[in-house]
Motif scaffolding. Structure first.
Motif, PDB file in Angstrom:
ATOM      1  N   UNK A   1       0.827  -1.204   0.000  1.00 42.23           N
ATOM      2  CA  UNK A   1       0.000   0.000   0.000  1.00 42.23           C
ATOM      3  C   UNK A   1       0.862   1.256   0.000  1.00 42.23           C
ATOM      4  N   UNK A   2       1.909   1.259   0.818  1.00 44.36           N
ATOM      5  CA  UNK A   2       2.800   2.418   0.898  1.00 44.36           C
ATOM      6  C   UNK A   2       3.540   2.624  -0.426  1.00 44.36           C
ATOM      7  N   UNK A   3       4.033   1.524  -1.015  1.00 41.97           N
ATOM      8  CA  UNK A   3       4.744   1.619  -2.294  1.00 41.97           C
ATOM      9  C   UNK A   3       3.832   2.103  -3.412  1.00 41.97           C
ATOM     10  N   UNK A   4       2.615   1.555  -3.475  1.00 43.34           N
ATOM     11  CA  UNK A   4       1.661   1.955  -4.516  1.00 43.34           C
ATOM     12  C   UNK A   4       1.261   3.415  -4.348  1.00 43.34           C
ATOM     13  N   UNK A   5       1.065   3.829  -3.098  1.00 46.86           N
ATOM     14  CA  UNK A   5       0.678   5.205  -2.803  1.00 46.86           C
ATOM     15  C   UNK A   5       1.768   6.180  -3.257  1.00 46.86           C
TER      16      UNK A   5
ATOM     17  N   UNK B   1       3.881   8.008   9.756  1.00 47.99           N
ATOM     18  CA  UNK B   1       3.678   7.647  11.168  1.00 47.99           C
ATOM     19  C   UNK B   1       2.722   6.467  11.272  1.00 47.99           C
ATOM     20  N   UNK B   2       1.627   6.529  10.520  1.00 43.28           N
ATOM     21  CA  UNK B   2       0.668   5.422  10.527  1.00 43.28           C
ATOM     22  C   UNK B   2       1.247   4.152   9.933  1.00 43.28           C
ATOM     23  N   UNK B   3       2.009   4.309   8.849  1.00 41.66           N
ATOM     24  CA  UNK B   3       2.640   3.146   8.214  1.00 41.66           C
ATOM     25  C   UNK B   3       3.610   2.466   9.169  1.00 41.66           C
ATOM     26  N   UNK B   4       4.430   3.267   9.842  1.00 41.11           N
ATOM     27  CA  UNK B   4       5.397   2.701  10.791  1.00 41.11           C
ATOM     28  C   UNK B   4       4.695   2.027  11.957  1.00 41.11           C
ATOM     29  N   UNK B   5       3.604   2.626  12.425  1.00 43.93           N
ATOM     30  CA  UNK B   5       2.855   2.043  13.546  1.00 43.93           C
ATOM     31  C   UNK B   5       2.312   0.666  13.181  1.00 43.93           C
ATOM     32  N   UNK B   6       1.680   0.576  12.016  1.00 42.78           N
ATOM     33  CA  UNK B   6       1.132  -0.707  11.568  1.00 42.78           C
ATOM     34  C   UNK B   6       2.245  -1.716  11.331  1.00 42.78           C
ATOM     35  N   UNK B   7       3.374  -1.250  10.795  1.00 39.34           N
ATOM     36  CA  UNK B   7       4.512  -2.148  10.544  1.00 39.34           C
ATOM     37  C   UNK B   7       5.046  -2.720  11.845  1.00 39.34           C
ATOM     38  N   UNK B   8       5.200  -1.889  12.871  1.00 46.79           N
ATOM     39  CA  UNK B   8       5.685  -2.388  14.160  1.00 46.79           C
ATOM     40  C   UNK B   8       4.679  -3.321  14.818  1.00 46.79           C
ATOM     41  N   UNK B   9       3.395  -3.062  14.616  1.00 49.73           N
ATOM     42  CA  UNK B   9       2.369  -3.993  15.115  1.00 49.73           C
ATOM     43  C   UNK B   9       2.515  -5.345  14.414  1.00 49.73           C
TER      44      UNK B   9
ATOM     45  N   UNK C   1      -6.338  -9.660  -0.830  1.00 44.70           N
ATOM     46  CA  UNK C   1      -7.775  -9.420  -0.683  1.00 44.70           C
ATOM     47  C   UNK C   1      -8.022  -8.080   0.016  1.00 44.70           C
ATOM     48  N   UNK C   2      -7.260  -7.824   1.083  1.00 44.26           N
ATOM     49  CA  UNK C   2      -7.394  -6.563   1.808  1.00 44.26           C
ATOM     50  C   UNK C   2      -7.034  -5.361   0.948  1.00 44.26           C
ATOM     51  N   UNK C   3      -5.918  -5.468   0.209  1.00 41.38           N
ATOM     52  CA  UNK C   3      -5.486  -4.373  -0.667  1.00 41.38           C
ATOM     53  C   UNK C   3      -6.510  -4.123  -1.766  1.00 41.38           C
ATOM     54  N   UNK C   4      -7.109  -5.189  -2.268  1.00 44.02           N
ATOM     55  CA  UNK C   4      -8.118  -5.037  -3.321  1.00 44.02           C
ATOM     56  C   UNK C   4      -9.287  -4.184  -2.830  1.00 44.02           C
ATOM     57  N   UNK C   5      -9.791  -4.484  -1.629  1.00 41.67           N
ATOM     58  CA  UNK C   5     -10.928  -3.727  -1.093  1.00 41.67           C
ATOM     59  C   UNK C   5     -10.528  -2.294  -0.754  1.00 41.67           C
ATOM     60  N   UNK C   6      -9.301  -2.091  -0.281  1.00 42.51           N
ATOM     61  CA  UNK C   6      -8.828  -0.726  -0.006  1.00 42.51           C
ATOM     62  C   UNK C   6      -8.743   0.077  -1.296  1.00 42.51           C
ATOM     63  N   UNK C   7      -8.202  -0.534  -2.346  1.00 39.34           N
ATOM     64  CA  UNK C   7      -8.096   0.156  -3.633  1.00 39.34           C
ATOM     65  C   UNK C   7      -9.479   0.452  -4.219  1.00 39.34           C
TER      66      UNK C   7
ATOM     67  N   UNK D   1       2.146  -6.563  -6.940  1.00 43.85           N
ATOM     68  CA  UNK D   1       2.830  -7.149  -5.797  1.00 43.85           C
ATOM     69  C   UNK D   1       4.328  -7.057  -6.037  1.00 43.85           C
ATOM     70  N   UNK D   2       4.998  -6.186  -5.281  1.00 44.58           N
ATOM     71  CA  UNK D   2       6.424  -5.980  -5.459  1.00 44.58           C
ATOM     72  C   UNK D   2       7.236  -7.183  -5.023  1.00 44.58           C
TER      73      UNK D   2
END
Length: 444
Positions: free
Chosen positions: A38-42, A310-318, A383-389, A404-405
């Motif tokens: 998601x971050x790369x595509x964004x 900040x949000x990306x890093x938070x989710x990544x650490x989770x 599946x999750x990325x598809x619905x987000x997009x 998918x990188x």
């Protein structure tokens, strides 16, 4: 002795632990792969949408809002600027070209952008069919719009005032589709391109007095005419009043025409520099010496990345935390299997199996768990990325490529493999320290 077959049979031993290990590991993999993709595509979508734009000049306000509105077309503009004043900037030797844009209307949520022919060159847009707009009320549409609305060459439609899909009133002028662009995977795909004159004409018509449904008489003129009759009845100077009224009307018309000519406005000017040195001086000169605002798209988007990062890093650490928990779960599952089946393992050793074969049996089981979890995790992420997009497409009218990188996928696979191997190393400790005679005699 078939070690692989024994490992598969052990895989079904205490299935609850196995299922729990696969579930937690697949969730962590889905989060890691999904957030990276998601971050790369964004970022890729943002950078592609910049095209050859080095500077955006618009009305005073938030520079980030100006960039989002004029480059990415996902925000409201900060206001309008005089077209003649904006064109004066292009005389600078530092500036290679400037492309004006003007907008304020939409069709089914897709923005209608009035501009010049140089606009499509910013994004290397190529016509799939038809031609570029040449006359007022002619438009060319992006690939996303053509797919979503079904508009084709020769079709006409009415634009709606404002940028929201609902709530705006429809303009009377009909816009005709004369061209459709090839997909660019940039902001061009969701824009309706027309000439500046089209946008000006549509809004000039809106500012004129409205006609009644029966047609023929403008309410404002009708009102003046009634006043004129009343004046005639009282004073008896009908002819003199009409001449004076016509003369004043002609003066107002002339004054209004001159005013329109000098007050043509645009939303912003998209500028490309001749050399990088212009970045140091041009924006500051515009901000300090004019009533306009200059914003650097790359700088403002970098600021945006910092906010979203900040949000990306938070989710990544989770996701990393869940990955650690999943590896602990796998370790517990393998360790309990080794401890609970110590007698069977010792018996296998007595029948000729060596320590390395027993270690391979445990390793196969751990790797099988990680492989299944990785496949499930990647599927869940897609599946999750598809619905987000799909949500982004619905809200912002922007299609993002679902790619998918390989590099991100490989990094995640290596990380998961290392964590699982570490869990396996901890779990095989009882096998290495196994006392066969003691275990067999204790069981007997």
């Amino acid at each position: 002795m078939n070690i692989w077959k024994i490992s598969v049979n052990n895989f079904r031993y205490k299935p609850l632990y196995t299922f729990l290990g696969i579930l937690i590991l697949s969730v962590s993999i889905a989060l890691l792969v999904g957030i990276q993709q998601l971050d790369t595509s964004f970022r890729k979508q943002m950078e592609n949408s910049l095209g050859d734009i080095d500077l955006v000049v618009g009305a005073k306000g938030s520079p980030l809002q100006l960039v989002l509105a004029s480059v990415l077309h996902i925000d409201n503009p900060t206001g309008n600027i005089p077209y003649e004043e904006a064109k004066k900037l292009l005389k600078s030797p530092m500036i290679e070209k400037g492309v004006p844009i003007s907008y304020g209307d939409n069709y089914m949520g897709y923005r209608i952008v009035g501009t010049t022919p140089e606009f499509t060159a910013l994004y290397n847009a190529i016509l799939k069919e038809g031609k570029n707009p040449e006359k007022p009320m002619e438009v060319a549409i992006g690939a996303t719009i053509a797919d979503a609305t079904g508009l084709r060459i020769g079709d006409t439609f009415q634009s709606s005032h404002g940028l929201a899909e609902t709530g705006g009133h429809a303009h009377n002028d009909l816009l005709k589709v004369v061209g459709i662009y090839e997909p660019t995977h940039k902001v061009m795909d969701r824009l309706i391109i027309t000439g500046l004159q089209t946008v000006w004409d549509v809004h000039d018509h809106e500012s004129e007095p409205s006609y009644s449904k029966e047609g023929g008489v403008v309410e404002q003129e009708k009102h003046h005419h009634e006043e004129g009759e009343h004046h005639h009845d009282e004073e008896g100077h009908e002819h003199e009043h009409e001449e004076e009224h016509e003369h004043e009307g002609h003066e107002q018309e002339t004054e209004h025409g001159h005013q329109e000519e000098h007050e043509k406005e645009i939303t912003s000017m998209l500028i490309s520099f001749r050399n990088p040195m212009a970045l140091l001086t041009t924006p500051r000169t515009i901000n300090e010496n004019t009533n306009m605002q200059a914003a650097l798209p790359k700088f403002e988007l970098e600021r945006l990345y910092q906010f979203t990062g900040v949000g990306v890093k938070t989710i990544t650490w989770i996701a990393y935390a869940i990955l650690v928990i999943s590896c602990i779960t796998i370790f517990i599952s393998l360790y309990r299997m080794v401890r609970d089946r110590a007698f069977d393992l010792a018996l296998m050793r007595s029948y000729g199996a060596n320590t390395f074969q027993l270690i391979k049996m445990v390793a196969y089981e751990g790797l099988l768990i990680s492989l299944i979890a990785f496949v499930i995790g990647v599927l869940l992420s897609q599946i999750g990325i598809y619905f987000i997009f799909e949500m982004i497409t619905d809200q912002y009218k922007q299609k993002m490529p679902l790619e998918l990188g390989f590099q991100e996928l490989f990094k995640t696979a290596v990380l998961v493999l290392l964590m699982v191997l570490f869990s396996i190393l901890l779990a095989i400790n009882p096998i290495i320290k196994m006392n066969i005679s003691k275990i067999l005699s204790h069981e007997k």
